[in-house]
Design an enzyme around this catalytic site. Sequence first.
Site, mmCIF file in Angstrom:
data_model
loop_
_atom_site.group_PDB
_atom_site.id
_atom_site.type_symbol
_atom_site.label_atom_id
_atom_site.label_comp_id
_atom_site.label_asym_id
_atom_site.label_seq_id
_atom_site.Cartn_x
_atom_site.Cartn_y
_atom_site.Cartn_z
ATOM 1 N NE ARG A 98 -0.401 1.658 3.631
ATOM 2 C CZ ARG A 98 0.719 2.385 3.827
ATOM 3 N NH1 ARG A 98 1.901 1.810 4.057
ATOM 4 N NH2 ARG A 98 0.670 3.697 3.783
ATOM 5 N N GLY A 99 0.226 2.406 -0.092
ATOM 6 C CA GLY A 99 0.988 3.646 -0.178
ATOM 7 C C GLY A 99 1.224 3.958 -1.647
ATOM 8 C CB ALA A 100 0.632 7.029 -3.619
ATOM 9 C CG ASP A 130 -3.076 7.969 -1.619
ATOM 10 O OD1 ASP A 130 -2.943 8.367 -0.448
ATOM 11 O OD2 ASP A 130 -2.851 6.805 -1.973
ATOM 12 C CG ASN A 153 -2.550 11.529 2.489
ATOM 13 O OD1 ASN A 153 -1.946 10.651 1.854
ATOM 14 N ND2 ASN A 153 -2.289 11.772 3.757
ATOM 15 C CE LYS A 154 -5.470 5.613 4.377
ATOM 16 N NZ LYS A 154 -6.433 4.733 3.658
ATOM 17 C CD GLN A 173 -3.696 2.507 6.799
ATOM 18 O OE1 GLN A 173 -4.336 2.896 7.763
ATOM 19 N NE2 GLN A 173 -4.273 2.280 5.626
ATOM 20 N NE ARG A 192 -6.201 0.811 -1.901
ATOM 21 C CZ ARG A 192 -5.607 1.399 -0.851
ATOM 22 N NH1 ARG A 192 -4.294 1.265 -0.661
ATOM 23 N NH2 ARG A 192 -6.308 2.125 -0.005
HETATM 24 O O1 MRU Z 1 -4.756 3.179 2.094
HETATM 25 P P1 MRU Z 1 -3.274 3.399 2.077
HETATM 26 O O2 MRU Z 1 -2.588 2.859 3.259
HETATM 27 O O3 MRU Z 1 -2.661 2.958 0.771
HETATM 28 O O4 MRU Z 1 -3.141 4.988 2.122
HETATM 29 C C1 MRU Z 1 -1.848 5.533 2.051
HETATM 30 C C2 MRU Z 1 -1.822 6.990 2.230
HETATM 31 O O5 MRU Z 1 -2.831 7.653 2.334
HETATM 32 C C3 MRU Z 1 -0.476 7.646 2.187
HETATM 33 O O6 MRU Z 1 -0.457 8.785 2.989
HETATM 34 C C4 MRU Z 1 -0.157 8.050 0.737
HETATM 35 O O7 MRU Z 1 -0.293 6.957 -0.127
HETATM 36 C C5 MRU Z 1 1.201 8.611 0.610
HETATM 37 S S1 MRU Z 1 2.421 7.363 0.714
HETATM 38 C C6 MRU Z 1 3.934 8.060 0.497
#
Ligand code: MRU
Length: 335
Positions: A48-50, A232, A242-243, A191, A86
């Site tokens: 996970r994470g962009a 994201d 973002n999250k 997370q 996603r």
């Molecule tokens: O649902 P996730 O855990 O993939 O969400 C991740 C985030 O929101 C991060 O802040 C974002 O992807 C930036 S990662 C460098």
Amino acid sequence: MTNLPPTIEWVDGVVRIVDQRLLPTEVVLLDCIDLDALIEAIATLAVRGAPALGAAGAYGVVLAAGRAGDDADQVRHEARRLAEARPTAVNLQWGVDRALAAYETDGAAGALRAAHALAADDVAMNERIGQLGSQWLRARFGDRPLRMLTHCNAGHLATVGYGTAIGVIRTHASHGLVEHVWVDETRPLLQGARLTAWELGRLGICHRVIVDAAAASCMADGEVDVVIVGADRVAANGDVANKIGTYGLAVLAAHHGIAFMVAAPSSTLDAATPDGGAIVVETRPAHEVARIGDRLVLAEGSDVYNPAFDVTPAKLVTVLVTDSAATEPSRTNPA
Ligand code: MRU
């Protein structure tokens, strides 16, 4: 060198990830041997994470090409399926597109070269973000150690390596300029508590986990100098997805006159999306909210709404740090 396991890498024809569903109690490497396994890993947030999703997208095309060989239509079809795993992080589609373009001209070997290049670039971009973000903080706060607040995980585990928001934090920490980091636990999938706290611990950076709802009073008590988050997707006008919970933090930061920094590589900038209203926000399953661990915490019959992201308007962002610049969008955040 750190004592963090690789987030994602290509090893002997498989995509190897550290299974983030099991962290921090277990550090298990998971081999995704085919595209279905990788898509499942993406959908369930094992990876996970962009930026990490960008690499997963690129390596996933290599997996598809390995299976489909010269059947380009099949590879294109699989690539579409992968990109749809996603919707919010633009990096996933971006990674898929990069590797697919290389496949179209140079076949599976070309796709693999493109994926390796993308992965190496990601680490380099994050290190540059760390330097530029830390420089901005020094220009703003001088050599005073800072109390930072971060949300979700935008660290090593969310990237191929080093991290974006946590990249800034670790670069600043390397200059001795981090007093401590408030880590939002980040409901519902934690997370922050599970990943960021673990990562900061392994990096030796002083931190304290708070429930998301405690951020407001930490700010009101004067305990936060700067909020640093990842992204994201950053729309053309600077709005930031973002999250879930990030938007609330930005409003709080503006209210308290606290700087709000967004750190993201250029692969997260989406010039084709005009503003935040056009960003597709992923809605995730109800059970993620209804259960804490194995325990059901909702009364039967209660409905759930579980958006995984929110959109922060550009005007609430004090500074956007990318791998090429730290820019201050016109803003209403007085910080
Ligand atoms: O649902 P996730 O855990 O993939 O969400 C991740 C985030 O929101 C991060 O802040 C974002 O992807 C930036 S990662 C460098």
